[in-house]
Design a protein around this motif. Structure first.
Motif, PDB file in Angstrom:
ATOM      1  N   HIS A 167       0.838  -1.187  -0.016  1.00 16.36           N
ATOM      2  CA  HIS A 167      -0.119   0.122   0.034  1.00 16.36           C
ATOM      3  C   HIS A 167       0.849   1.172  -0.035  1.00 16.36           C
ATOM      4  CE1 HIS A 167      -3.457  -2.500   0.552  1.00 16.36           C
ATOM      5  NE2 HIS A 167      -4.179  -1.545   0.930  1.00 16.36           N
TER       6      HIS A 167
ATOM      7  N   ILE B 165       0.768  -6.886  -5.114  1.00 11.35           N
ATOM      8  CA  ILE B 165      -0.087  -6.435  -4.099  1.00 11.35           C
ATOM      9  C   ILE B 165      -0.840  -7.925  -3.402  1.00 11.35           C
ATOM     10  CG2 ILE B 165      -2.725  -5.769  -4.210  1.00 11.35           C
ATOM     11  CD1 ILE B 165      -2.248  -4.512  -6.809  1.00 11.35           C
TER      12      ILE B 165
ATOM     13  N   HIS C  81      -3.345  -9.296  -2.490  1.00 15.07           N
ATOM     14  CA  HIS C  81      -4.446 -10.400  -2.632  1.00 15.07           C
ATOM     15  C   HIS C  81      -3.950 -11.134  -4.045  1.00 15.07           C
ATOM     16  CE1 HIS C  81      -6.815  -8.447   0.287  1.00 15.07           C
ATOM     17  NE2 HIS C  81      -6.666  -7.293  -0.427  1.00 15.07           N
TER      18      HIS C  81
ATOM     19  N   ASP D 243      -7.713  -6.744   5.279  1.00 20.26           N
ATOM     20  CA  ASP D 243      -7.818  -5.969   4.047  1.00 20.26           C
ATOM     21  C   ASP D 243      -9.360  -6.372   3.649  1.00 20.26           C
ATOM     22  OD1 ASP D 243      -6.220  -4.144   2.126  1.00 20.26           O
ATOM     23  OD2 ASP D 243      -7.819  -5.367   1.349  1.00 20.26           O
TER      24      ASP D 243
ATOM     25  N   HIS E  42     -10.294  -6.530   0.933  1.00 24.88           N
ATOM     26  CA  HIS E  42     -10.564  -7.375  -0.411  1.00 24.88           C
ATOM     27  C   HIS E  42      -9.834  -8.724  -0.305  1.00 24.88           C
ATOM     28  CE1 HIS E  42     -11.454  -3.475  -2.123  1.00 24.88           C
ATOM     29  NE2 HIS E  42     -12.234  -4.183  -2.472  1.00 24.88           N
TER      30      HIS E  42
ATOM     31  N   SER F 143      -4.382  -2.696 -10.030  1.00 28.82           N
ATOM     32  CA  SER F 143      -4.979  -2.732  -8.728  1.00 28.82           C
ATOM     33  C   SER F 143      -5.388  -4.169  -8.564  1.00 28.82           C
ATOM     34  CB  SER F 143      -6.467  -2.020  -8.630  1.00 28.82           C
ATOM     35  OG  SER F 143      -7.513  -2.537  -8.873  1.00 28.82           O
ATOM     36  N   CYS F 144      -5.643  -4.764  -7.201  1.00 28.84           N
ATOM     37  CA  CYS F 144      -6.096  -6.329  -6.987  1.00 28.84           C
ATOM     38  C   CYS F 144      -7.077  -6.643  -7.936  1.00 28.84           C
ATOM     39  CB  CYS F 144      -6.141  -6.183  -5.747  1.00 28.84           C
ATOM     40  SG  CYS F 144      -7.501  -5.487  -4.913  1.00 28.84           S
TER      41      CYS F 144
ATOM     42  N   CYS G 242      -0.348  -1.158  -4.743  1.00 30.50           N
ATOM     43  CA  CYS G 242      -1.770  -0.443  -4.760  1.00 30.50           C
ATOM     44  C   CYS G 242      -1.851   0.886  -5.517  1.00 30.50           C
ATOM     45  CB  CYS G 242      -2.195  -0.334  -3.265  1.00 30.50           C
ATOM     46  SG  CYS G 242      -2.377  -2.070  -2.485  1.00 30.50           S
TER      47      CYS G 242
ATOM     48  N   CYS H 161      -4.793   3.280  -6.772  1.00 23.55           N
ATOM     49  CA  CYS H 161      -6.075   2.576  -6.390  1.00 23.55           C
ATOM     50  C   CYS H 161      -6.501   3.225  -4.795  1.00 23.55           C
ATOM     51  CB  CYS H 161      -6.074   1.121  -6.049  1.00 23.55           C
ATOM     52  SG  CYS H 161      -7.704   0.459  -5.420  1.00 23.55           S
ATOM     53  N   ILE H 162      -5.248   3.610  -4.152  1.00 18.15           N
ATOM     54  CA  ILE H 162      -5.567   4.101  -2.825  1.00 18.15           C
ATOM     55  C   ILE H 162      -5.168   5.545  -2.462  1.00 18.15           C
ATOM     56  CG2 ILE H 162      -3.130   3.355  -2.071  1.00 18.15           C
ATOM     57  CD1 ILE H 162      -6.394   3.502   0.272  1.00 18.15           C
TER      58      ILE H 162
ATOM     59  N   ASN I  63     -11.596  -0.971  -7.922  1.00 16.16           N
ATOM     60  CA  ASN I  63     -12.801  -1.414  -7.348  1.00 16.16           C
ATOM     61  C   ASN I  63     -13.646  -0.639  -6.727  1.00 16.16           C
ATOM     62  OD1 ASN I  63     -11.099  -1.353  -5.038  1.00 16.16           O
ATOM     63  ND2 ASN I  63     -10.569  -3.671  -5.057  1.00 16.16           N
TER      64      ASN I  63
ATOM     65  N   ARG J 204     -11.324   9.553  -2.989  1.00 15.58           N
ATOM     66  CA  ARG J 204     -10.411   8.507  -2.758  1.00 15.58           C
ATOM     67  C   ARG J 204      -9.009   8.543  -3.771  1.00 15.58           C
ATOM     68  NH1 ARG J 204     -10.241   2.641  -0.620  1.00 15.58           N
ATOM     69  NH2 ARG J 204      -9.154   1.427  -2.445  1.00 15.58           N
TER      70      ARG J 204
END
Ligand code: MIC
Ligand code: SF4
Length: 641
Positions: free
Chosen positions: A66, A100, A102, A120, A122, A297-298, A358, A361-362, A379, A385
């Motif tokens: 992250h 990542i 996941h 997390d 996800h 991203s994941c 990440c 995405c974050i 996602n 965000r």
């Protein structure tokens, strides 16, 4: 005759430690694997240190994915702590750059029939391999690592039946967006989505991973695919054939609900700002001008996803004025793309190549321009965000993102770009596996002091510090992006609580606490949806928030509130929310008995408002003692004495 079982029944019944396998009842299960990521992980390991087992009692993996930007020393300080504490407790360590959590956990660790807990939301991505993988707050993960069972509500199971085969530009992202448009992002707590039907065999392992991943947006406990020939082939390719077992629901298993999707008829979908559940067909808004296209991203960063992008962009160029970037989910994928010649095509097409992390995405880099329109394959598109409050983020498949990057406007992919390739995945030795009980733990400046949590008093007088509406996400409560690097320091991070909602909330609440007065927050439906970050409970609690009064609260956040001693009071009559105003002072008396009975009366001026807490015995104990950590510590001290 034995009951016909769903996959959920099969996995849970083989892991139950206490409780009955009855829908809606609390059960405790044994956990086989645990995963953490750095942004929630520093707290998981500080909590693990407080519990101090000899070593992690289950297979545990600590990923750094992250906070990899390292603007200032905070992230690197965190990584040094995570590396050393992993060695101390025998946790597998995955350094920054590997990919990542996941994606890597799916590639290298998850397996059919296993129970997995992760700090997390996800974490259900790993259920694509027919595991029962759930997201949880950090303290729940730390206690699983310390060998304690994990408590959850035995879920209802919804059968999502797939038939046909994806074509005409549709891919797995469109399947899960369809699911989200049907089920929405609220009201799906304590539910599992189990996928079945002949269409399942037409989805690759990473198609399934995308679908399981975004079940989290609906708020379900997890989403599961059966373990079939696709699972077998994937595990073989990753050098893990020994992890394979076939696992299906029994013929005639009973479900609580079902939903059908004909994959052959599905067309590309898009989630509009600012919710993954705000779904339309791409055809309804084609031509929308865009400024940015981000693929990764994941959710959509696998070899198959990025080869579909390759088929679209090879020999072409990203439209002038569009900021376009690609991030793979893992080093495994990066190497495979290089071998397939795709990386060269991306570079020549003008894509920026980002780290396997990440990232955007974050909100860690690649924030869009003011009022910008960003098309992304990740996602979540919650307001702010991305790092730009005024930006509008649209969620789409890799195919839709790629065709739009070339045209410069939202464009619908019309053909199938997914093919078979000869280049196979090659497992790589990416992980540090060491157990050194004498390892000195490195604590540099970023690691703040872990706060203490006093027990719940029997009566409280609280000022209503904030009244908010429905669907308040954990990103609203505890912003990520540029604030993410303060995650390991509650004193600092808590200065940003509700920053984007009410910039003076943090300072006002803290000032009140300094005068000995505490606070309550009033919310609508689905409070705390999104991330598993326990900081969304710890930081408000640190500032003096003792109660959340809401119409409903999402599963993981609710558990975090119990874990850190904040009363989650669910209004008996939703319409009573209108009776509270910012600045009102409320009184709650006879709290200890109310926690036990589950029924509360809130006095607000001359009004009496009833609310409830539906906690298990363990959750009640945690509320009364001020935090689960206090409970666990007193138990282990009691055990020693
Ligand atoms: C997210 O996608 O919101 C995160 C960042 O991965 C979070 C965890 C976090 O806040 O660190 C999640 O999904 O739980
Ligand atoms: Fe990372 Fe985004 Fe996936 Fe969360 S959703 S784990 S931030 S890539």
């Amino acid at each position: 005759m034995a009951k016909k079982q769903t996959i959920t029944d099969k996995i849970l019944s083989s892991h139950i430690v206490s409780g009955k396998p009855v829908r809606g009842e609390k059960v405790s299960i044994h956990i086989d694997q645990a995963l953490t990521q750095d942004a929630t992980g520093t707290f998981v390991y500080l909590e693990l240190e407080a519990l101090n087992p000899k070593r992690a009692e289950c297979l545990a993996v600590s990923y750094v994915d992250h906070n990899t930007l390292e603007m200032g020393s905070e992230n690197s300080d965190d990584h040094a702590y995570l590396e050393s504490v992993a060695s101390r407790y025998g946790v597998v360590y995955s350094p920054a750059g590997n990919g990542i959590c996941h994606t890597l956990h799916t590639e290298y660790f998850s397996k059919p029939g296993a129970t997995i807990i992760g700090s997390d939301s996800h974490t259900p991505t790993s259920s694509s391999l027919c595991a029962f993988a759930v997201g949880a707050g950090g303290l729940s993960v730390a206690s699983s690592m310390a060998g304690l069972p994990f408590e959850l509500t035995y879920p209802r199971v919804v059968n999502i039946k797939l038939k046909g085969k994806l074509n005409s530009g549709a891919s797995a992202k469109d399947v899960v967006l369809k699911v989200l448009s049907h089920f929405g992002v609220t009201g799906n707590q304590n539910t599992v989505f189990e996928y079945s039907g002949e269409g399942v065999k037409n989805l690759t392992l990473f198609d399934r991973a995308t679908i399981c991943n975004m079940g989290a947006e609906a708020g379900v406990t997890t989403s599961i695919f059966p373990s079939d020939e696709i699972t077998h082939e994937f595990l073989k390719e990753m050098g893990r054939e020994g992890d394979f077992i076939p696992l299906f629901a029994d013929e005639g298993a009973e479900y609580d609900d079902s939903y059908y999707i004909n994959l052959s008829l599905l067309r590309p979908q898009v989630a509009l700002p600012h919710s993954p559940g705000n779904v339309k067909s791409v055809s309804e808004i084609v031509g929308l001008p865009i400024n940015q296209v981000l693929i990764g991203s994941c959710t959509n960063s696998s070899f198959e996803d990025l080869m579909a992008v390759y088929e679209i962009v090879k020999g072409k160029r990203v439209k002038r004025g569009i900021d376009a970037a690609i991030a793979t989910g893992s080093r495994t994928t990066t190497l495979r793309l290089i071998k397939a010649g795709a990386m060269e095509a991306f570079i020549k097409a003008g894509f920026r190549i980002e780290e396997s992390a990440c990232g955007f995405c974050i909100g860690s880099g690649l924030s869009p321009q003011t009022d910008g329109v960003s098309l992304r394959t990740n996602n979540r598109n919650f307001e702010g965000r991305s790092g730009t409050k005024s930006a509008k983020v649209y969620l789409v498949s890799p195919e839709t993102a790629a065709v739009s990057a070339i045209t410069g406007v939202l464009t619908e992919p019309k053909e199938t770009y997914r093919r078979q390739y000869d280049v196979k995945a090659e497992p790589i030795d990416l992980f540090e596996r060491e157990y050194n009980p004498n390892r000195e733990i490195i604590r540099l400046d970023s690691i703040g002091e872990f706060p203490t949590f006093d027990p719940l008093p029997d009566s409280l007088s609280l000022t209503i510090g904030l009244v908010v509406g429905d669907k308040i996400t954990t990103d609203h409560i505890m912003p990520a992006g540029s604030r993410l690097k303060y995650r390991s320091n509650i004193q600092k991070y808590s200065t940003f609580v509700f920053e984007g909602v009410d910039p003076s909330f943090s300072s006002d609440t803290k000032a009140r606490k300094q005068k000995g007065k505490e606070t309550a927050v009033v919310a609508g439906l689905s409070y705390g949806q999104g991330s598993s970050r326990e900081h969304a409970a710890i930081c408000p609690r640190y500032l003096g928030v003792r109660a959340i009064i809401a119409e409903s609260i999402e599963r993981i956040h609710m558990a975090n509130l119990y874990n850190f001693g904040i009363l989650p009071l669910i209004l008996d009559n939703k319409s009573d929310k209108a009776l509270f105003k910012k600045g009102d002072v409320i009184t709650i008396v006879d709290i200890h008995n109310s926690v036990k009975s589950g029924h509360f009366t809130i006095l607000c001026g001359d009004k009496k408002i009833s609310a409830g807490v539906q906690a298990s015995d363990d959750e009640k104990e945690s509320l009364l003692k001020g935090s689960l950590l206090n409970v666990l510590k007193s138990k282990s001290e009691g055990g020693k004495g």
